[in-house]
Design a protein around this motif. Structure first.
Motif, PDB file in Angstrom:
ATOM      1  N   VAL A   1     -14.794   2.759 -10.733  1.00  0.00           N
ATOM      2  CA  VAL A   1     -13.925   3.599 -11.553  1.00  0.00           C
ATOM      3  C   VAL A   1     -13.712   2.890 -12.890  1.00  0.00           C
ATOM      4  O   VAL A   1     -13.186   1.780 -12.939  1.00  0.00           O
ATOM      5  CB  VAL A   1     -12.571   3.864 -10.859  1.00  0.00           C
ATOM      6  CG1 VAL A   1     -11.657   4.684 -11.757  1.00  0.00           C
ATOM      7  CG2 VAL A   1     -12.784   4.559  -9.525  1.00  0.00           C
TER       8      VAL A   1
ATOM      9  N   ASP B   1     -11.416   6.304 -16.942  1.00  0.00           N
ATOM     10  CA  ASP B   1     -11.625   7.439 -16.035  1.00  0.00           C
ATOM     11  C   ASP B   1     -10.403   8.364 -16.043  1.00  0.00           C
ATOM     12  O   ASP B   1      -9.263   7.900 -15.981  1.00  0.00           O
ATOM     13  CB  ASP B   1     -11.887   6.909 -14.628  1.00  0.00           C
ATOM     14  CG  ASP B   1     -12.317   8.005 -13.670  1.00  0.00           C
ATOM     15  OD1 ASP B   1     -11.427   8.718 -13.156  1.00  0.00           O
ATOM     16  OD2 ASP B   1     -13.527   8.141 -13.439  1.00  0.00           O
TER      17      ASP B   1
ATOM     18  N   LEU C   1      -0.798   1.393 -17.830  1.00  0.00           N
ATOM     19  CA  LEU C   1      -2.258   1.467 -17.777  1.00  0.00           C
ATOM     20  C   LEU C   1      -2.961   0.409 -18.625  1.00  0.00           C
ATOM     21  O   LEU C   1      -4.164   0.230 -18.503  1.00  0.00           O
ATOM     22  CB  LEU C   1      -2.727   2.855 -18.220  1.00  0.00           C
ATOM     23  CG  LEU C   1      -2.488   3.965 -17.209  1.00  0.00           C
ATOM     24  CD1 LEU C   1      -2.698   5.314 -17.867  1.00  0.00           C
ATOM     25  CD2 LEU C   1      -3.397   3.805 -16.010  1.00  0.00           C
TER      26      LEU C   1
ATOM     27  N   ALA D   1      -6.559  -2.143 -11.476  1.00  0.00           N
ATOM     28  CA  ALA D   1      -7.731  -1.919 -12.329  1.00  0.00           C
ATOM     29  C   ALA D   1      -8.943  -2.687 -11.810  1.00  0.00           C
ATOM     30  O   ALA D   1     -10.064  -2.171 -11.828  1.00  0.00           O
ATOM     31  CB  ALA D   1      -7.424  -2.334 -13.757  1.00  0.00           C
TER      32      ALA D   1
ATOM     33  N   HIS E   1      -3.402   9.405 -12.663  1.00  0.00           N
ATOM     34  CA  HIS E   1      -2.578   8.719 -11.668  1.00  0.00           C
ATOM     35  C   HIS E   1      -1.646   7.701 -12.322  1.00  0.00           C
ATOM     36  O   HIS E   1      -0.557   7.448 -11.807  1.00  0.00           O
ATOM     37  CB  HIS E   1      -3.448   8.084 -10.587  1.00  0.00           C
ATOM     38  CG  HIS E   1      -3.990   9.117  -9.643  1.00  0.00           C
ATOM     39  ND1 HIS E   1      -3.224   9.689  -8.657  1.00  0.00           N
ATOM     40  CD2 HIS E   1      -5.193   9.708  -9.580  1.00  0.00           C
ATOM     41  CE1 HIS E   1      -3.943  10.588  -8.010  1.00  0.00           C
ATOM     42  NE2 HIS E   1      -5.145  10.623  -8.555  1.00  0.00           N
TER      43      HIS E   1
ATOM     44  N   CYS F   1     -10.249  -0.830  -8.867  1.00  0.00           N
ATOM     45  CA  CYS F   1     -10.931   0.380  -9.337  1.00  0.00           C
ATOM     46  C   CYS F   1     -12.306   0.027  -9.899  1.00  0.00           C
ATOM     47  O   CYS F   1     -13.283   0.722  -9.641  1.00  0.00           O
ATOM     48  CB  CYS F   1     -10.107   1.086 -10.407  1.00  0.00           C
ATOM     49  SG  CYS F   1      -8.641   1.901  -9.770  1.00  0.00           S
TER      50      CYS F   1
ATOM     51  N   ARG G   1      -7.933   7.892 -13.155  1.00  0.00           N
ATOM     52  CA  ARG G   1      -7.085   6.706 -13.301  1.00  0.00           C
ATOM     53  C   ARG G   1      -5.949   6.990 -14.279  1.00  0.00           C
ATOM     54  O   ARG G   1      -4.792   6.638 -14.033  1.00  0.00           O
ATOM     55  CB  ARG G   1      -7.911   5.514 -13.784  1.00  0.00           C
ATOM     56  CG  ARG G   1      -7.087   4.261 -13.940  1.00  0.00           C
ATOM     57  CD  ARG G   1      -7.956   3.067 -14.360  1.00  0.00           C
ATOM     58  NE  ARG G   1      -7.091   1.929 -14.563  1.00  0.00           N
ATOM     59  CZ  ARG G   1      -6.454   1.663 -15.700  1.00  0.00           C
ATOM     60  NH1 ARG G   1      -6.628   2.430 -16.750  1.00  0.00           N
ATOM     61  NH2 ARG G   1      -5.667   0.631 -15.801  1.00  0.00           N
TER      62      ARG G   1
END
Length: 126
Positions: A13, A17, A53, A5, A23, A8, A20
């Motif tokens: 990013v 997003d 995440l 993160a 993925h 990113c 993200r």
């Protein structure tokens, strides 16, 4: 997840997003496959992806909403990044295309072998 993160974020990013999130779903599925699970029930995959995440230990702590995960799951299906099969017991199961292909190939070999006549085990003795 935090290290990714941060990278990113450095690339511009945002934590929310779509790429993200998508993925993250694919990563969660690959992680489950590495643990020996070829397919994941939809709700289990969403929970696993949410775990991977977030929450992020960076400014603007973010955990994706389930609706956002579901939207990106559908996008991954439409893009061919995921495949779905249906089970009466577990509902929609999700798997990666390469694992789906491998599972189908193995199933075809097993079916073909099952259709072969049994070898006779008669032995002649003198």
């Amino acid at each position: 997840a935090d290290a990714v993160a941060l990278k990113c974020k450095a690339l511009g990013v945002r934590p929310a997003d779509d790429r993200r999130t998508r993925h993250g779903l694919l990563y969660a599925l690959a992680d489950a496959a590495n643990a020996g699970h070829c397919a994941q029930a939809e709700d289990d995959l969403l929970a696993l992806a949410a775990h991977h995440l977030g929450p992020l230990a960076i400014a603007g702590n973010y955990t994706p909403a389930v609706d956002h995960l579901r939207t990106q799951l559908e996008a991954a299906l439409l893009r061919g990044q995921l495949r779905a099969v249906f089970s009466a017991e577990e509902g929609r199961l999700l798997l990666s295309p390469w694992l789906d292909n491998a599972e189908r190939s193995i199933a075809q070999v097993v079916m073909n072998r099952a259709l072969l006549p049994l070898a006779s085990s008669s032995s002649s003795s003198s």
